[in-house]
Structure formats: structure tokens, C-alpha cells
Design a protein around this motif. Structure first.
Motif, PDB file in Angstrom:
ATOM      1  N   VAL A 283       0.844  -1.109  -0.098  1.00 19.46           N
ATOM      2  CA  VAL A 283      -0.109  -0.086   0.014  1.00 19.46           C
ATOM      3  C   VAL A 283       0.766   1.187  -0.007  1.00 19.46           C
ATOM      4  O   VAL A 283       2.018   1.356   0.730  1.00 19.46           O
ATOM      5  N   ALA A 284       0.377   2.065  -0.783  1.00 13.70           N
ATOM      6  CA  ALA A 284       1.215   3.394  -1.255  1.00 13.70           C
ATOM      7  C   ALA A 284       2.663   3.686  -0.186  1.00 13.70           C
ATOM      8  O   ALA A 284       3.502   3.306  -0.643  1.00 13.70           O
ATOM      9  N   SER A 285       2.524   4.248   0.950  1.00 13.96           N
ATOM     10  CA  SER A 285       3.551   4.634   1.773  1.00 13.96           C
ATOM     11  C   SER A 285       3.716   3.812   2.944  1.00 13.96           C
ATOM     12  O   SER A 285       4.242   3.994   3.896  1.00 13.96           O
ATOM     13  N   SER A 286       3.273   2.296   3.032  1.00 11.19           N
ATOM     14  CA  SER A 286       3.241   1.631   4.148  1.00 11.19           C
ATOM     15  C   SER A 286       4.256   0.540   3.764  1.00 11.19           C
ATOM     16  O   SER A 286       4.728   0.238   2.590  1.00 11.19           O
ATOM     17  N   PRO A 287       5.034   0.002   5.006  1.00 10.85           N
ATOM     18  CA  PRO A 287       5.633  -1.309   4.672  1.00 10.85           C
ATOM     19  C   PRO A 287       5.190  -2.444   3.976  1.00 10.85           C
ATOM     20  O   PRO A 287       3.668  -2.235   4.247  1.00 10.85           O
ATOM     21  N   PRO A 288       5.526  -3.328   3.561  1.00 14.17           N
ATOM     22  CA  PRO A 288       4.915  -4.629   2.792  1.00 14.17           C
ATOM     23  C   PRO A 288       4.101  -5.402   3.928  1.00 14.17           C
ATOM     24  O   PRO A 288       4.851  -5.236   5.158  1.00 14.17           O
ATOM     25  N   LEU A 289       2.906  -5.671   3.745  1.00 14.11           N
ATOM     26  CA  LEU A 289       2.056  -6.168   4.550  1.00 14.11           C
ATOM     27  C   LEU A 289       2.054  -7.806   4.307  1.00 14.11           C
ATOM     28  O   LEU A 289       1.622  -8.222   3.136  1.00 14.11           O
ATOM     29  N   ARG A 290       2.662  -8.720   4.810  1.00 15.44           N
ATOM     30  CA  ARG A 290       2.551 -10.188   4.777  1.00 15.44           C
ATOM     31  C   ARG A 290       1.264 -10.867   5.367  1.00 15.44           C
ATOM     32  O   ARG A 290       0.988 -10.416   6.417  1.00 15.44           O
ATOM     33  N   ALA A 291       0.635 -11.667   4.437  1.00 13.27           N
ATOM     34  CA  ALA A 291      -0.756 -12.076   5.029  1.00 13.27           C
ATOM     35  C   ALA A 291      -0.963 -13.438   4.353  1.00 13.27           C
ATOM     36  O   ALA A 291      -0.237 -13.995   3.476  1.00 13.27           O
ATOM     37  N   ILE A 292      -2.074 -14.206   4.998  1.00 13.31           N
ATOM     38  CA  ILE A 292      -2.477 -15.429   4.397  1.00 13.31           C
ATOM     39  C   ILE A 292      -3.821 -15.246   4.380  1.00 13.31           C
ATOM     40  O   ILE A 292      -4.466 -14.915   5.065  1.00 13.31           O
ATOM     41  N   VAL A 293      -4.259 -15.982   3.374  1.00 12.76           N
ATOM     42  CA  VAL A 293      -5.763 -15.929   3.005  1.00 12.76           C
ATOM     43  C   VAL A 293      -6.423 -16.948   3.901  1.00 12.76           C
ATOM     44  O   VAL A 293      -6.087 -18.190   3.865  1.00 12.76           O
ATOM     45  N   ARG A 294      -7.449 -16.703   4.565  1.00 13.56           N
ATOM     46  CA  ARG A 294      -8.268 -17.379   5.384  1.00 13.56           C
ATOM     47  C   ARG A 294      -9.500 -17.797   5.022  1.00 13.56           C
ATOM     48  O   ARG A 294     -10.247 -18.773   5.192  1.00 13.56           O
ATOM     49  N   TRP A 295     -10.270 -16.916   3.962  1.00 18.35           N
ATOM     50  CA  TRP A 295     -11.604 -17.489   3.498  1.00 18.35           C
ATOM     51  C   TRP A 295     -11.608 -16.605   2.174  1.00 18.35           C
ATOM     52  O   TRP A 295     -11.062 -15.850   1.794  1.00 18.35           O
ATOM     53  N   THR A 296     -12.313 -17.269   1.147  1.00 20.21           N
ATOM     54  CA  THR A 296     -12.595 -16.647  -0.339  1.00 20.21           C
ATOM     55  C   THR A 296     -13.911 -16.701  -0.487  1.00 20.21           C
ATOM     56  O   THR A 296     -14.772 -17.526  -0.287  1.00 20.21           O
ATOM     57  N   GLY A 297     -14.313 -16.010  -1.638  1.00 22.46           N
ATOM     58  CA  GLY A 297     -15.908 -16.024  -1.991  1.00 22.46           C
ATOM     59  C   GLY A 297     -16.244 -14.761  -2.774  1.00 22.46           C
ATOM     60  O   GLY A 297     -16.169 -13.774  -2.444  1.00 22.46           O
ATOM     61  N   ASP A 298     -16.885 -14.992  -4.083  1.00 25.81           N
ATOM     62  CA  ASP A 298     -17.296 -14.158  -5.243  1.00 25.81           C
ATOM     63  C   ASP A 298     -16.269 -12.677  -5.340  1.00 25.81           C
ATOM     64  O   ASP A 298     -16.745 -11.612  -5.067  1.00 25.81           O
ATOM     65  N   GLY A 299     -15.202 -13.103  -5.500  1.00 28.10           N
ATOM     66  CA  GLY A 299     -14.178 -11.737  -5.736  1.00 28.10           C
ATOM     67  C   GLY A 299     -13.925 -11.121  -4.505  1.00 28.10           C
ATOM     68  O   GLY A 299     -13.046 -10.039  -4.628  1.00 28.10           O
ATOM     69  N   GLU A 300     -13.991 -11.888  -3.468  1.00 28.61           N
ATOM     70  CA  GLU A 300     -13.527 -11.218  -2.138  1.00 28.61           C
ATOM     71  C   GLU A 300     -12.235 -12.204  -1.496  1.00 28.61           C
ATOM     72  O   GLU A 300     -12.598 -13.533  -1.828  1.00 28.61           O
ATOM     73  N   ALA A 301     -11.795 -11.948  -0.602  1.00 27.17           N
ATOM     74  CA  ALA A 301     -10.810 -12.904   0.151  1.00 27.17           C
ATOM     75  C   ALA A 301     -10.641 -12.250   1.574  1.00 27.17           C
ATOM     76  O   ALA A 301     -10.379 -10.725   1.378  1.00 27.17           O
ATOM     77  N   GLY A 302     -10.695 -12.775   2.810  1.00 25.22           N
ATOM     78  CA  GLY A 302      -9.948 -12.212   3.892  1.00 25.22           C
ATOM     79  C   GLY A 302      -8.910 -12.915   4.164  1.00 25.22           C
ATOM     80  O   GLY A 302      -8.443 -14.050   3.974  1.00 25.22           O
ATOM     81  N   VAL A 303      -8.036 -12.007   4.831  1.00 26.21           N
ATOM     82  CA  VAL A 303      -6.606 -12.280   5.083  1.00 26.21           C
ATOM     83  C   VAL A 303      -6.238 -12.086   6.314  1.00 26.21           C
ATOM     84  O   VAL A 303      -6.697 -10.995   6.811  1.00 26.21           O
ATOM     85  N   ALA A 304      -5.427 -12.749   7.106  1.00 30.57           N
ATOM     86  CA  ALA A 304      -5.000 -12.544   8.278  1.00 30.57           C
ATOM     87  C   ALA A 304      -3.457 -12.179   8.128  1.00 30.57           C
ATOM     88  O   ALA A 304      -2.746 -12.716   7.483  1.00 30.57           O
ATOM     89  N   PHE A 305      -2.996 -10.976   8.811  1.00 33.77           N
ATOM     90  CA  PHE A 305      -1.681 -10.405   8.615  1.00 33.77           C
ATOM     91  C   PHE A 305      -0.865 -11.293   9.519  1.00 33.77           C
ATOM     92  O   PHE A 305      -1.325 -11.836  10.655  1.00 33.77           O
ATOM     93  N   MET A 306       0.358 -11.534   9.183  1.00 39.43           N
ATOM     94  CA  MET A 306       1.351 -12.512   9.650  1.00 39.43           C
ATOM     95  C   MET A 306       1.803 -11.627  10.819  1.00 39.43           C
ATOM     96  O   MET A 306       2.392 -12.380  11.854  1.00 39.43           O
ATOM     97  N   ARG A 307       1.915 -10.374  10.900  1.00 36.32           N
ATOM     98  CA  ARG A 307       2.299  -9.502  12.288  1.00 36.32           C
ATOM     99  C   ARG A 307       1.273  -8.739  12.241  1.00 36.32           C
ATOM    100  O   ARG A 307       0.755  -7.686  11.417  1.00 36.32           O
ATOM    101  N   PRO A 308       0.688  -8.667  13.249  1.00 37.98           N
ATOM    102  CA  PRO A 308      -0.840  -7.719  13.667  1.00 37.98           C
ATOM    103  C   PRO A 308      -0.182  -6.202  13.486  1.00 37.98           C
ATOM    104  O   PRO A 308       1.105  -6.133  13.795  1.00 37.98           O
ATOM    105  N   LEU A 309      -1.014  -5.430  12.901  1.00 36.14           N
ATOM    106  CA  LEU A 309      -0.809  -3.989  12.775  1.00 36.14           C
ATOM    107  C   LEU A 309      -0.991  -3.461  14.023  1.00 36.14           C
ATOM    108  O   LEU A 309      -1.910  -3.480  14.811  1.00 36.14           O
ATOM    109  N   THR A 310      -0.212  -2.084  14.238  1.00 33.91           N
ATOM    110  CA  THR A 310      -0.396  -1.385  15.365  1.00 33.91           C
ATOM    111  C   THR A 310      -1.615  -0.499  15.098  1.00 33.91           C
ATOM    112  O   THR A 310      -2.097  -0.339  13.963  1.00 33.91           O
ATOM    113  N   ASP A 311      -2.255   0.330  15.990  1.00 36.09           N
ATOM    114  CA  ASP A 311      -3.452   1.243  15.598  1.00 36.09           C
ATOM    115  C   ASP A 311      -3.160   2.269  14.742  1.00 36.09           C
ATOM    116  O   ASP A 311      -3.778   2.724  13.905  1.00 36.09           O
ATOM    117  N   ALA A 312      -1.671   2.803  14.879  1.00 31.76           N
ATOM    118  CA  ALA A 312      -1.219   3.941  13.950  1.00 31.76           C
ATOM    119  C   ALA A 312      -1.174   3.269  12.557  1.00 31.76           C
ATOM    120  O   ALA A 312      -1.406   4.007  11.741  1.00 31.76           O
TER     121      ALA A 312
END
Length: 126
Positions: A62-91
Motif C-alpha cells: 500500500v502506497a507509503s506503508s511497509p509490505p504487509l505479509r498475509a495469509i488467505v483465510r476465506w474466499t468468495g465472490d471476488g473477495e478474500a479475507g486475509v490475516a496479517f502474519m504480524r498484527p498491525l498497530t493502531d497507528a
């Protein structure tokens, strides 16, 4: 059924956003996706291209953010839910929601090379 299960077990509330990101899949392909909501632990992405696979590893850029590593947890109709391998901070979540307004509040202690031994061979993340 998998979608229902994923929704029932979500631990953190998600915030609606509409942000474009580059998505590199574990096979090396690159595509543009939309992030439509985000939480500290993951996000929902939308894509009209080839479907994602449950268990597939991704790297979201994403534009000015560090790369976010994730794994796909669910899929359906052109959508997917992903879990970040390292949780994001609120900031970091706030930054994804509004990159311009949140720049000043980003965690400046985040180190993308944390855990990397100098001189050790680099391993591919996805």
C-alpha cells in the motif's frame, strides 16, 4: 459455510476503507486489489481476477506503508479475507485508513530488518 465460520470467529472489529494495493501472490504474480476493510489482525480484499486460495500467502503493498505479509483465510465472490502474519498497530491501521493524516502518528520504531542476521542469505517471504 467457511465464510460464516470466519465471520463468527473474528476477534477484532474492522474499519471500512477503500484503498488500492498491489498484491504479490506466493507464485510471484502481481495484481491490483482493493482493501475494503481493515483491522489489526487482517483485512478484506476485493479482486475481479483469478480467485485466491485458502492458505495462500500474499504480500500487500500500500502506497507509503511497509509490505504487509498475509495469509488467505476465506474466499468468495471476488473477495478474500486475509490475516496479517504480524498484527498491525493502531497507528498502522489509521495510516491505511487515511495515509496523509496518519503519517505523523506512525510507529517509528518498526524495523523491517528485525530478526535479519547481517550477511545471512535472504529468504523469499511469499
Amino acid at each position: 459455510m467457511a465464510l460464516l465460520f470466519a465471520m463468527q470467529t473474528r476477534e477484532l472489529a474492522r474499519t471500512s476503507i477503500d484503498t488500492r494495493a498491489q498484491c504479490r501472490t506466493s507464485d510471484g504474480s502481481l495484481r491490483v486489489v482493493s482493501l475494503v476493510d481493515v483491522a489489526n489482525g487482517g483485512c478484506k480484499i476485493c479482486d475481479d481476477g483469478l480467485p485466491f486460495r485458502i492458505g495462500q500467502q500474499l504480500k500487500l503493498l500500500v502506497a507509503s506503508s511497509p509490505p504487509l505479509r498475509a495469509i488467505v483465510r476465506w474466499t468468495g465472490d471476488g473477495e478474500a479475507g486475509v490475516a496479517f502474519m504480524r498484527p498491525l498497530t493502531d497507528a498502522q491501521v489509521n495510516h491505511l485508513r487515511d495515509p496523509d493524516a496518519a503519517c505523523a502518528s506512525l510507529d517509528r520504531t518498526w524495523n523491517p530488518l528485525e530478526g535479519v542476521t547481517p550477511g545471512a542469505p535472504l529468504r523469499r517471504a511469499c
